[in-house]
Design a protein around this motif. Structure first.
Motif, PDB file in Angstrom:
ATOM      1  N   GLU A  63      61.253  56.287   8.706  1.00  0.00           N
ATOM      2  CA  GLU A  63      61.661  55.666   9.964  1.00  0.00           C
ATOM      3  C   GLU A  63      61.793  56.712  11.070  1.00  0.00           C
ATOM      4  N   ARG A  64      62.342  57.870  10.743  1.00  0.00           N
ATOM      5  CA  ARG A  64      62.490  58.919  11.755  1.00  0.00           C
ATOM      6  C   ARG A  64      61.134  59.433  12.225  1.00  0.00           C
ATOM      7  N   ILE A  65      60.187  59.594  11.294  1.00  0.00           N
ATOM      8  CA  ILE A  65      58.847  60.038  11.674  1.00  0.00           C
ATOM      9  C   ILE A  65      58.187  58.998  12.569  1.00  0.00           C
ATOM     10  N   ALA A  66      58.269  57.719  12.171  1.00  0.00           N
ATOM     11  CA  ALA A  66      57.674  56.651  12.982  1.00  0.00           C
ATOM     12  C   ALA A  66      58.320  56.603  14.356  1.00  0.00           C
ATOM     13  N   ARG A  94      56.476  57.081  17.927  1.00  0.00           N
ATOM     14  CA  ARG A  94      56.543  56.079  19.001  1.00  0.00           C
ATOM     15  C   ARG A  94      57.061  56.689  20.295  1.00  0.00           C
ATOM     16  N   ALA A  95      57.980  57.648  20.172  1.00  0.00           N
ATOM     17  CA  ALA A  95      58.561  58.276  21.361  1.00  0.00           C
ATOM     18  C   ALA A  95      57.663  59.381  21.930  1.00  0.00           C
ATOM     19  N   GLY A  96      56.587  59.699  21.211  1.00  0.00           N
ATOM     20  CA  GLY A  96      55.686  60.736  21.692  1.00  0.00           C
ATOM     21  C   GLY A  96      56.139  62.144  21.343  1.00  0.00           C
ATOM     22  N   LEU A  97      57.153  62.281  20.508  1.00  0.00           N
ATOM     23  CA  LEU A  97      57.635  63.599  20.108  1.00  0.00           C
ATOM     24  C   LEU A  97      56.814  64.176  18.958  1.00  0.00           C
ATOM     25  N   LEU A  98      56.217  63.292  18.174  1.00  0.00           N
ATOM     26  CA  LEU A  98      55.373  63.707  17.054  1.00  0.00           C
ATOM     27  C   LEU A  98      54.003  63.077  17.234  1.00  0.00           C
ATOM     28  N   GLU A  99      53.000  63.729  16.717  1.00  0.00           N
ATOM     29  CA  GLU A  99      51.662  63.146  16.745  1.00  0.00           C
ATOM     30  C   GLU A  99      50.977  63.451  15.416  1.00  0.00           C
ATOM     31  N   PRO A 124      52.863  64.226  10.382  1.00  0.00           N
ATOM     32  CA  PRO A 124      52.835  64.511  11.799  1.00  0.00           C
ATOM     33  C   PRO A 124      53.423  65.882  12.108  1.00  0.00           C
ATOM     34  N   HIS A 125      53.082  66.412  13.257  1.00  0.00           N
ATOM     35  CA  HIS A 125      53.681  67.671  13.692  1.00  0.00           C
ATOM     36  C   HIS A 125      54.237  67.486  15.102  1.00  0.00           C
ATOM     37  N   ILE A 126      55.064  68.427  15.515  1.00  0.00           N
ATOM     38  CA  ILE A 126      55.692  68.344  16.831  1.00  0.00           C
ATOM     39  C   ILE A 126      54.624  68.512  17.893  1.00  0.00           C
ATOM     40  N   ARG A 127      54.652  67.614  18.831  1.00  0.00           N
ATOM     41  CA  ARG A 127      53.662  67.624  19.890  1.00  0.00           C
ATOM     42  C   ARG A 127      53.872  68.803  20.817  1.00  0.00           C
ATOM     43  N   GLN A 128      52.824  69.499  21.137  1.00  0.00           N
ATOM     44  CA  GLN A 128      52.868  70.630  22.070  1.00  0.00           C
ATOM     45  C   GLN A 128      52.689  70.103  23.490  1.00  0.00           C
ATOM     46  N   THR A 129      53.584  70.508  24.374  1.00  0.00           N
ATOM     47  CA  THR A 129      53.484  70.025  25.760  1.00  0.00           C
ATOM     48  C   THR A 129      53.033  71.132  26.661  1.00  0.00           C
TER      49      THR A 129
END
Length: 78
Positions: A45-48, A52-57, A73-78
């Motif tokens: 649930e935390r990964i999903a 959804r929040a765009g923090l992981l991809e 998933p990994h942490i999205r690079q901004t």
């Protein structure tokens, strides 16, 4: 059938204790398995939620990573 006259065989006390120990061990194992399942559900649930929040991809495919790594998933690079 007269239930008052019914006799039930009893296991010797040492064997009763052995069975009791085995059932307690089984109960502890079931509790541990349930805890692992709850942890797995929470992690999913935390990964999903992070996706959804765009923090992981999702990882990009086509790399040298093992196939199962692409699902993590990994942490999205901004």
């Amino acid at each position: 059938m007269d239930l008052k006259r019914l006799t039930l065989p009893l296991l010797p006390l040492a064997e009763q204790r052995r069975y009791g120990d085995a059932f307690r061990d089984l109960h502890r194992l079931r509790r541990r398995i349930d805890a692992v399942r709850r942890s797995e559900d929470e992690l999913q649930e935390r990964i999903a939620s992070g996706m959804r929040a765009g923090l992981l991809e999702p990882r990009r495919t086509g790399g040298s990573e093992p196939e199962h790594a692409a699902a993590v998933p990994h942490i999205r690079q901004t």
